[in-house]
Design a protein around this motif. Structure first.
Motif, PDB file in Angstrom:
ATOM      1  N   LEU A   1       8.581   9.647   7.366  1.00 63.10           N
ATOM      2  CA  LEU A   1       7.381  10.471   7.476  1.00 63.10           C
ATOM      3  C   LEU A   1       6.170   9.753   6.864  1.00 63.10           C
ATOM      4  O   LEU A   1       5.100   9.700   7.463  1.00 63.10           O
ATOM      5  N   ALA A   2       6.356   9.167   5.688  1.00 65.16           N
ATOM      6  CA  ALA A   2       5.266   8.438   5.045  1.00 65.16           C
ATOM      7  C   ALA A   2       4.840   7.238   5.892  1.00 65.16           C
ATOM      8  O   ALA A   2       3.646   6.932   5.990  1.00 65.16           O
ATOM      9  N   THR A   3       5.803   6.576   6.521  1.00 62.97           N
ATOM     10  CA  THR A   3       5.489   5.433   7.389  1.00 62.97           C
ATOM     11  C   THR A   3       4.670   5.879   8.594  1.00 62.97           C
ATOM     12  O   THR A   3       3.669   5.241   8.945  1.00 62.97           O
ATOM     13  N   ALA A   4       5.062   6.971   9.220  1.00 61.31           N
ATOM     14  CA  ALA A   4       4.310   7.482  10.372  1.00 61.31           C
ATOM     15  C   ALA A   4       2.876   7.833   9.966  1.00 61.31           C
ATOM     16  O   ALA A   4       1.926   7.530  10.691  1.00 61.31           O
ATOM     17  N   GLU A   5       2.716   8.446   8.807  1.00 60.90           N
ATOM     18  CA  GLU A   5       1.372   8.785   8.323  1.00 60.90           C
ATOM     19  C   GLU A   5       0.557   7.527   8.050  1.00 60.90           C
ATOM     20  O   GLU A   5      -0.629   7.460   8.375  1.00 60.90           O
ATOM     21  N   TRP A   6       1.185   6.508   7.452  1.00 60.57           N
ATOM     22  CA  TRP A   6       0.486   5.265   7.138  1.00 60.57           C
ATOM     23  C   TRP A   6       0.067   4.546   8.422  1.00 60.57           C
ATOM     24  O   TRP A   6      -1.054   4.056   8.530  1.00 60.57           O
ATOM     25  N   VAL A   7       0.956   4.493   9.408  1.00 62.34           N
ATOM     26  CA  VAL A   7       0.633   3.839  10.677  1.00 62.34           C
ATOM     27  C   VAL A   7      -0.519   4.564  11.365  1.00 62.34           C
ATOM     28  O   VAL A   7      -1.430   3.930  11.899  1.00 62.34           O
ATOM     29  N   HIS A   8      -0.506   5.893  11.332  1.00 65.79           N
ATOM     30  CA  HIS A   8      -1.606   6.653  11.931  1.00 65.79           C
ATOM     31  C   HIS A   8      -2.916   6.326  11.215  1.00 65.79           C
ATOM     32  O   HIS A   8      -3.940   6.080  11.854  1.00 65.79           O
ATOM     33  N   TRP A   9      -2.892   6.329   9.899  1.00 62.83           N
ATOM     34  CA  TRP A   9      -4.095   5.972   9.129  1.00 62.83           C
ATOM     35  C   TRP A   9      -4.544   4.549   9.479  1.00 62.83           C
ATOM     36  O   TRP A   9      -5.716   4.313   9.725  1.00 62.83           O
ATOM     37  N   PHE A  10      -3.616   3.599   9.512  1.00 63.14           N
ATOM     38  CA  PHE A  10      -3.915   2.195   9.756  1.00 63.14           C
ATOM     39  C   PHE A  10      -4.588   1.995  11.111  1.00 63.14           C
ATOM     40  O   PHE A  10      -5.501   1.194  11.247  1.00 63.14           O
ATOM     41  N   ASN A  11      -4.146   2.746  12.119  1.00 64.74           N
ATOM     42  CA  ASN A  11      -4.672   2.580  13.471  1.00 64.74           C
ATOM     43  C   ASN A  11      -5.884   3.457  13.788  1.00 64.74           C
ATOM     44  O   ASN A  11      -6.716   3.063  14.597  1.00 64.74           O
TER      45      ASN A  11
ATOM     46  N   GLU B   1       0.797  -1.227   0.000  1.00 66.73           N
ATOM     47  CA  GLU B   1       0.000   0.000   0.000  1.00 66.73           C
ATOM     48  C   GLU B   1       0.830   1.277   0.000  1.00 66.73           C
ATOM     49  O   GLU B   1       0.357   2.305  -0.463  1.00 66.73           O
ATOM     50  N   LEU B   2       2.040   1.229   0.530  1.00 69.41           N
ATOM     51  CA  LEU B   2       2.810   2.463   0.681  1.00 69.41           C
ATOM     52  C   LEU B   2       4.141   2.445  -0.063  1.00 69.41           C
ATOM     53  O   LEU B   2       4.391   3.313  -0.893  1.00 69.41           O
ATOM     54  N   ILE B   3       4.970   1.487   0.236  1.00 69.53           N
ATOM     55  CA  ILE B   3       6.354   1.519  -0.249  1.00 69.53           C
ATOM     56  C   ILE B   3       6.455   1.350  -1.764  1.00 69.53           C
ATOM     57  O   ILE B   3       7.040   2.183  -2.451  1.00 69.53           O
ATOM     58  N   LYS B   4       5.877   0.291  -2.294  1.00 67.90           N
ATOM     59  CA  LYS B   4       6.025   0.014  -3.732  1.00 67.90           C
ATOM     60  C   LYS B   4       5.363   1.053  -4.628  1.00 67.90           C
ATOM     61  O   LYS B   4       5.980   1.479  -5.615  1.00 67.90           O
ATOM     62  N   PRO B   5       4.138   1.495  -4.333  1.00 70.61           N
ATOM     63  CA  PRO B   5       3.503   2.459  -5.236  1.00 70.61           C
ATOM     64  C   PRO B   5       4.202   3.822  -5.294  1.00 70.61           C
ATOM     65  O   PRO B   5       4.086   4.524  -6.292  1.00 70.61           O
ATOM     66  N   ARG B   6       4.908   4.212  -4.256  1.00 68.48           N
ATOM     67  CA  ARG B   6       5.506   5.545  -4.211  1.00 68.48           C
ATOM     68  C   ARG B   6       6.985   5.575  -4.559  1.00 68.48           C
ATOM     69  O   ARG B   6       7.584   6.647  -4.528  1.00 68.48           O
ATOM     70  N   LYS B   7       7.582   4.443  -4.837  1.00 62.19           N
ATOM     71  CA  LYS B   7       9.017   4.479  -5.104  1.00 62.19           C
ATOM     72  C   LYS B   7       9.293   5.125  -6.451  1.00 62.19           C
ATOM     73  O   LYS B   7       8.401   5.143  -7.297  1.00 62.19           O
ATOM     74  N   PRO B   8      10.443   5.666  -6.691  1.00 59.07           N
ATOM     75  CA  PRO B   8      11.628   5.623  -5.831  1.00 59.07           C
ATOM     76  C   PRO B   8      11.563   6.674  -4.716  1.00 59.07           C
ATOM     77  O   PRO B   8      11.128   7.796  -4.927  1.00 59.07           O
ATOM     78  N   TRP B   9      11.985   6.262  -3.540  1.00 61.30           N
ATOM     79  CA  TRP B   9      12.077   7.160  -2.395  1.00 61.30           C
ATOM     80  C   TRP B   9      13.405   7.894  -2.472  1.00 61.30           C
ATOM     81  O   TRP B   9      14.426   7.305  -2.805  1.00 61.30           O
ATOM     82  N   ARG B  10      13.406   9.180  -2.170  1.00 57.96           N
ATOM     83  CA  ARG B  10      14.634   9.965  -2.279  1.00 57.96           C
ATOM     84  C   ARG B  10      15.471   9.943  -1.011  1.00 57.96           C
ATOM     85  O   ARG B  10      16.697   9.953  -1.077  1.00 57.96           O
ATOM     86  N   THR B  11      14.804   9.941   0.162  1.00 50.82           N
ATOM     87  CA  THR B  11      15.555   9.992   1.420  1.00 50.82           C
ATOM     88  C   THR B  11      14.908   9.070   2.454  1.00 50.82           C
ATOM     89  O   THR B  11      13.735   8.712   2.337  1.00 50.82           O
ATOM     90  N   ILE B  12      15.679   8.730   3.455  1.00 50.68           N
ATOM     91  CA  ILE B  12      15.173   7.948   4.577  1.00 50.68           C
ATOM     92  C   ILE B  12      14.091   8.746   5.307  1.00 50.68           C
ATOM     93  O   ILE B  12      13.076   8.191   5.724  1.00 50.68           O
ATOM     94  N   GLU B  13      14.300  10.045   5.449  1.00 54.10           N
ATOM     95  CA  GLU B  13      13.323  10.896   6.135  1.00 54.10           C
ATOM     96  C   GLU B  13      11.968  10.858   5.433  1.00 54.10           C
ATOM     97  O   GLU B  13      10.919  10.873   6.075  1.00 54.10           O
TER      98      GLU B  13
END
Length: 80
Positions: free
Chosen positions: A34-44, A18-30
Motif C-alpha cells: 500500500l505504501a509503495t502504491a502511494e509513493w508511486v502515485h506521488w512520484f508520477n 524516501e519510503l522503505i528505510k524511514p518507515r521501518k520496521p514494516w509489519r506486513t507485506i500488505e
C-alpha cells in the motif's frame, strides 16, 4: 552497470531512501504494498520534475502525447 540499469537503480535507491528505510520496521507485506502504491502515485502525479519546468511527470507525458495527436495543420494537403 548498463545505462538501462542505471535508471532503475536510481529509482530503486530513491524508493528505499524516501519510503522503505524511514518507515521501518514494516509489519506486513500488505503495508509495504500500500505504501509503495502511494509513493508511486506521488512520484508520477504530484512530484515536481524540476528538469522539465517543475511539472509532474504524468502531466509532462500527457502534454507530450497531446502535442503528437494534434499535428501542425500546415502539413495537410487538400485533395479533391
Amino acid at each position: 552497470m548498463t545505462r538501462n540499469n542505471a535508471l532503475a537503480e536510481t529509482i530503486n535507491g530513491l524508493y528505499k531512501t524516501e519510503l522503505i528505510k524511514p518507515r521501518k520496521p514494516w509489519r506486513t507485506i500488505e503495508e509495504v504494498e500500500l505504501a509503495t502504491a502511494e509513493w508511486v502515485h506521488w512520484f508520477n502525479h504530484r512530484r515536481l520534475y524540476e528538469y522539465c519546468g517543475d511539472i509532474p511527470p504524468a502531466e509532462l507525458e500527457a502534454a507530450y502525447y497531446a502535442q503528437r495527436r494534434c499535428p501542425d495543420p500546415g502539413w495537410l494537403v487538400h485533395v479533391e
